[in-house]
Scaffold this motif. Structure first.
Motif, PDB file in Angstrom:
ATOM      1  N   TRP A 194      72.885  17.178  61.252  1.00  0.00           N
ATOM      2  CA  TRP A 194      73.728  18.583  60.446  1.00  0.00           C
ATOM      3  C   TRP A 194      75.130  18.626  61.275  1.00  0.00           C
ATOM      4  O   TRP A 194      76.096  18.949  60.252  1.00  0.00           O
ATOM      5  CB  TRP A 194      72.731  19.810  61.196  1.00  0.00           C
ATOM      6  CG  TRP A 194      73.380  20.369  60.121  1.00  0.00           C
ATOM      7  CD1 TRP A 194      74.303  22.027  60.131  1.00  0.00           C
ATOM      8  CD2 TRP A 194      73.952  20.549  58.707  1.00  0.00           C
ATOM      9  NE1 TRP A 194      74.035  22.743  58.922  1.00  0.00           N
ATOM     10  CE2 TRP A 194      74.190  21.713  57.736  1.00  0.00           C
ATOM     11  CE3 TRP A 194      73.056  19.749  57.339  1.00  0.00           C
ATOM     12  CZ2 TRP A 194      74.178  22.575  56.627  1.00  0.00           C
ATOM     13  CZ3 TRP A 194      73.268  19.870  56.191  1.00  0.00           C
ATOM     14  CH2 TRP A 194      74.239  21.474  56.060  1.00  0.00           C
ATOM     15  N   ALA A 195      75.598  17.895  62.634  1.00  0.00           N
ATOM     16  CA  ALA A 195      76.598  18.328  63.216  1.00  0.00           C
ATOM     17  C   ALA A 195      77.362  17.788  62.281  1.00  0.00           C
ATOM     18  O   ALA A 195      78.533  17.871  62.368  1.00  0.00           O
ATOM     19  CB  ALA A 195      76.861  18.034  64.813  1.00  0.00           C
ATOM     20  N   ILE A 196      77.179  16.250  62.928  1.00  0.00           N
ATOM     21  CA  ILE A 196      77.852  15.217  61.038  1.00  0.00           C
ATOM     22  C   ILE A 196      78.485  15.447  60.104  1.00  0.00           C
ATOM     23  O   ILE A 196      79.481  15.574  59.487  1.00  0.00           O
ATOM     24  CB  ILE A 196      77.520  13.818  61.470  1.00  0.00           C
ATOM     25  CG1 ILE A 196      77.304  13.459  63.094  1.00  0.00           C
ATOM     26  CG2 ILE A 196      78.136  12.176  60.869  1.00  0.00           C
ATOM     27  CD1 ILE A 196      75.980  12.132  63.178  1.00  0.00           C
ATOM     28  N   CYS A 197      77.738  16.600  59.449  1.00  0.00           N
ATOM     29  CA  CYS A 197      77.395  16.440  57.993  1.00  0.00           C
ATOM     30  C   CYS A 197      78.816  17.490  58.420  1.00  0.00           C
ATOM     31  O   CYS A 197      79.461  17.724  56.922  1.00  0.00           O
ATOM     32  CB  CYS A 197      75.973  17.071  57.921  1.00  0.00           C
ATOM     33  SG  CYS A 197      74.502  16.156  57.019  1.00  0.00           S
TER      34      CYS A 197
ATOM     35  N   ILE B 192      64.388  17.380  62.562  1.00  0.00           N
ATOM     36  CA  ILE B 192      65.119  16.770  62.913  1.00  0.00           C
ATOM     37  C   ILE B 192      67.014  16.636  63.103  1.00  0.00           C
ATOM     38  O   ILE B 192      67.431  15.693  63.736  1.00  0.00           O
ATOM     39  CB  ILE B 192      64.602  15.298  61.817  1.00  0.00           C
ATOM     40  CG1 ILE B 192      63.868  14.510  63.004  1.00  0.00           C
ATOM     41  CG2 ILE B 192      65.969  13.792  61.786  1.00  0.00           C
ATOM     42  CD1 ILE B 192      61.943  14.446  61.330  1.00  0.00           C
ATOM     43  N   LEU B 193      67.034  16.663  61.372  1.00  0.00           N
ATOM     44  CA  LEU B 193      68.457  16.885  61.167  1.00  0.00           C
ATOM     45  C   LEU B 193      69.678  17.912  62.612  1.00  0.00           C
ATOM     46  O   LEU B 193      70.614  17.680  62.639  1.00  0.00           O
ATOM     47  CB  LEU B 193      69.003  17.737  60.069  1.00  0.00           C
ATOM     48  CG  LEU B 193      68.292  17.170  58.839  1.00  0.00           C
ATOM     49  CD1 LEU B 193      68.286  17.830  57.634  1.00  0.00           C
ATOM     50  CD2 LEU B 193      69.172  16.092  58.189  1.00  0.00           C
TER      51      LEU B 193
ATOM     52  N   GLY C 249      68.416  23.366  64.733  1.00  0.00           N
ATOM     53  CA  GLY C 249      67.334  22.464  65.331  1.00  0.00           C
ATOM     54  C   GLY C 249      65.810  24.141  65.904  1.00  0.00           C
ATOM     55  O   GLY C 249      64.472  23.238  65.837  1.00  0.00           O
ATOM     56  N   TRP C 250      66.259  24.795  66.262  1.00  0.00           N
ATOM     57  CA  TRP C 250      64.864  26.105  66.980  1.00  0.00           C
ATOM     58  C   TRP C 250      65.070  26.527  65.148  1.00  0.00           C
ATOM     59  O   TRP C 250      63.703  26.906  65.552  1.00  0.00           O
ATOM     60  CB  TRP C 250      66.413  26.395  67.849  1.00  0.00           C
ATOM     61  CG  TRP C 250      66.901  26.216  69.082  1.00  0.00           C
ATOM     62  CD1 TRP C 250      67.596  25.256  70.011  1.00  0.00           C
ATOM     63  CD2 TRP C 250      65.371  26.338  70.199  1.00  0.00           C
ATOM     64  NE1 TRP C 250      67.109  25.437  71.494  1.00  0.00           N
ATOM     65  CE2 TRP C 250      65.596  25.816  71.318  1.00  0.00           C
ATOM     66  CE3 TRP C 250      63.935  26.889  70.069  1.00  0.00           C
ATOM     67  CZ2 TRP C 250      64.744  25.582  72.250  1.00  0.00           C
ATOM     68  CZ3 TRP C 250      63.185  26.716  71.209  1.00  0.00           C
ATOM     69  CH2 TRP C 250      63.378  26.000  72.673  1.00  0.00           C
TER      70      TRP C 250
ATOM     71  N   LEU D 251      64.306  33.174  70.429  1.00  0.00           N
ATOM     72  CA  LEU D 251      64.414  31.760  70.539  1.00  0.00           C
ATOM     73  C   LEU D 251      66.214  31.412  70.217  1.00  0.00           C
ATOM     74  O   LEU D 251      66.910  30.787  71.166  1.00  0.00           O
ATOM     75  CB  LEU D 251      63.589  30.573  70.268  1.00  0.00           C
ATOM     76  CG  LEU D 251      62.430  31.204  70.777  1.00  0.00           C
ATOM     77  CD1 LEU D 251      61.011  30.279  69.499  1.00  0.00           C
ATOM     78  CD2 LEU D 251      62.457  30.217  72.324  1.00  0.00           C
ATOM     79  N   GLN D 252      66.522  32.028  68.824  1.00  0.00           N
ATOM     80  CA  GLN D 252      67.911  31.296  68.424  1.00  0.00           C
ATOM     81  C   GLN D 252      68.757  31.834  69.337  1.00  0.00           C
ATOM     82  O   GLN D 252      69.710  31.763  70.497  1.00  0.00           O
ATOM     83  CB  GLN D 252      67.628  32.129  67.495  1.00  0.00           C
ATOM     84  CG  GLN D 252      68.962  31.303  66.147  1.00  0.00           C
ATOM     85  CD  GLN D 252      69.104  30.289  66.387  1.00  0.00           C
ATOM     86  OE1 GLN D 252      69.966  30.021  66.111  1.00  0.00           O
ATOM     87  NE2 GLN D 252      68.651  29.650  65.621  1.00  0.00           N
ATOM     88  N   THR D 253      68.071  33.452  69.664  1.00  0.00           N
ATOM     89  CA  THR D 253      69.804  33.922  70.625  1.00  0.00           C
ATOM     90  C   THR D 253      70.013  33.496  72.068  1.00  0.00           C
ATOM     91  O   THR D 253      70.771  33.530  72.967  1.00  0.00           O
ATOM     92  CB  THR D 253      69.630  35.821  70.902  1.00  0.00           C
ATOM     93  OG1 THR D 253      67.921  35.771  71.036  1.00  0.00           O
ATOM     94  CG2 THR D 253      69.663  36.054  69.340  1.00  0.00           C
TER      95      THR D 253
END
Length: 481
Positions: free
Chosen positions: A134-137, A127-128, A279-280, A66-68
């Motif tokens: 998380w992109a904003i952080c 959610i993040l 998210g994934w 899923l991640q790759t």
């Protein structure tokens, strides 16, 4: 003293590492790719040995795919995480569960409680990640702030390296990961021949391949399915403690993704790609909870190090390793055979691989001004506290049998103890805080921000499309920001 002329700079900073044989989107021959994929599979079993469950490799395979494919698309193995051990042990020792007399019923109820906590806690990363919070952080991150975090994803695991190797007085291990399977075969022959029979108990524990009865107790074929332990149970205190582990997993994975991007000769992942990967990863923890693996997931640091050791950062190799994980986890006897590798052998390889990841983190300092006292202070304090605070928590726990936070509120204890057990998380708190408060307005160039800014957005660098575009033309439905 006069500053050196530009032509006198012998080693200028470079966006991508040199000397890699295959980068993220170039592939070795199929034969070599299968061999390297199997090597990643064997290395990932180190976590499975420490977290004994045939479900761990199965979920590692699914989450890695899923991640790759849809997450960061970096060549990273998603494995079981030690960050979840504190809240899981707390659940195991919960008085309402420990008081159950029947061992089997206590086991089932404990598994259901862990499942429920993982399912609820996974929402944090989901959610993040998908909300792009998380992109904003990540806008507050700079090369200076992230260098200690990435370095401590490797340095922070020093206790699982040489101390474990030296715990065996007669180690039959080699730090050369390529020969790990050969060494295991040698240890298996020694075990079968009775060579360890009269050696001390510690040597037998570290070297024998039959100590855990993995092979004899494993089924020939086992198809995992969700909720096999029964319906999850939900407790607010358990879930809150588990949320701390999810946050630690998020921080450690963020550092690992940035290290993997350099070892795969890719650009640093843009903010929205990093957030998409988180998210994934949250989806992966949710699946862990549904399948009952007893642990959450994070990026496998040792496999990131293996990218540099083999000089092969190919995404295809990691996807092949995911296939091995799924295949051998369903063939129980074969998976148990490989999982019987003594952990001492993994620890020997960790001495090389974790150190390599740590050095990649330090390489981010080349984009900063390390002649600045401000930068030297932030780097040094972040590295020292990132090592020192978790060491204090470990020593305290070993002596007192509970963490430094020991109030009547168990959920609060789990939260604090989990956070401060993690070196990368402590480093992130310290380095990012100092980097964004200590003379930061006039120090953008010293912090490395001119180099960092162009990688924050997908269109900031033309190479991002090559590395991070979703497959199957999915960018039509999920356009890059």
């Amino acid at each position: 003293m006069a500053a050196p002329k530009p032509e006198e700079v012998i080693h200028p900073p470079m966006d991508q590492l040199q000397g890699l044989e295959y980068c993220i989107d170039s592939n070795p021959s199929w034969g070599e790719a299968v061999f390297l994929g199997f090597q990643h599979y064997i290395l990932a079993l180190g976590t499975a040995v420490m977290i004994p469950s045939f479900l761990v490799p199965y979920m590692e395979g699914i989450n890695t795919l899923l991640q790759t494919l849809f997450g960061t698309r970096l060549p990273t193995v998603i494995g079981g995480s030690y960050a979840f051990m504190v809240p899981i042990i707390s659940i195991i020792h919960d008085s309402s569960l420990a008081s159950i007399e029947d061992p089997h019923i206590r086991f089932l109820n404990t598994m259901r409680a862990v499942q429920g906590a993982l399912i609820v806690a996974s929402s944090i990363q989901i959610i993040l990640g998908y909300s792009q919070i998380w992109a904003i952080c990540s806008r507050f991150f700079s090369p200076l702030g992230m260098a200690p975090v990435i370095a401590l994803t490797g340095f922070g695991l020093f206790d699982r390296g040489f101390p474990v190797v030296c715990g065996n007085r007669y180690p039959h291990a080699s730090p050369i990961c390529s020969f790990l399977s050969v060494i295991w075969a040698y240890a298996h022959l020694l075990t079968a021949s009775g060579a360890y029979k009269h050696h001390p108990e510690l040597t037998q524990l570290n070297c024998r391949t039959d100590r855990a009865n993995l092979i004899s107790s494993a089924p020939w074929i086992k198809i995992p399915y969700p909720l096999q332990w029964g319906a999850p149970t939900f407790d607010a205190g358990h879930a809150f403690g588990m949320m701390a582990a999810v946050l630690v997993s998020l921080v450690e994975s963020t550092g690992a993704y940035k290290a993997a991007s350099r070892l795969a000769s890719a650009t640093p992942p843009p903010a929205h790609v990093l957030s998409r990967g988180i998210g994934w990863q949250g989806i992966g923890i949710l699946l862990n909870g549904l399948f009952g693996t007893l642990t959450g997931s994070s990026v496998s640091i040792e496999n990131v190090g293996l990218l540099g050791s083999t000089r092969v950062g190919s995404r295809r190799v990691i996807q092949i390793s995911a296939g091995f994980m799924i295949f051998f986890s369903m063939l129980g006897k074969f998976g148990a055979l490989f999982a019987s590798i003594p952990f001492t052998m993994f620890a020997a390889a960790y001495c090389v691989l974790f150190g390599l990841v740590a050095s990649v983190g330090l390489s981010f300092l080349q984009f900063t001004n390390m002649n600045s006292m401000r930068n030297l202070f932030i780097t040094g304090v972040s590295l020292f506290l990132g090592l020192s605070i978790p060491e204090y928590f470990r020593e305290y726990t070993a002596k007192a049998l509970h963490g430094p936070s020991h109030t009547r509120a168990g959920w609060w204890n789990d939260f604090l103890n989990t956070i401060f057990f993690s070196s990368p998380t402590v480093a992130l708190i310290v380095s990012v805080f100092l980097d964004n408060t200590l003379d930061y307005k006039d120090g953008a160039r010293d912090r490395g921000m001119p180099w960092w800014d162009k990688f924050r957005t997908f269109k900031g660098d033309s190479r991002n499309e090559e590395f991070y575009t979703l497959p199957f033309n999915l960018n039509r439905f999920f356009p890059p920001s």
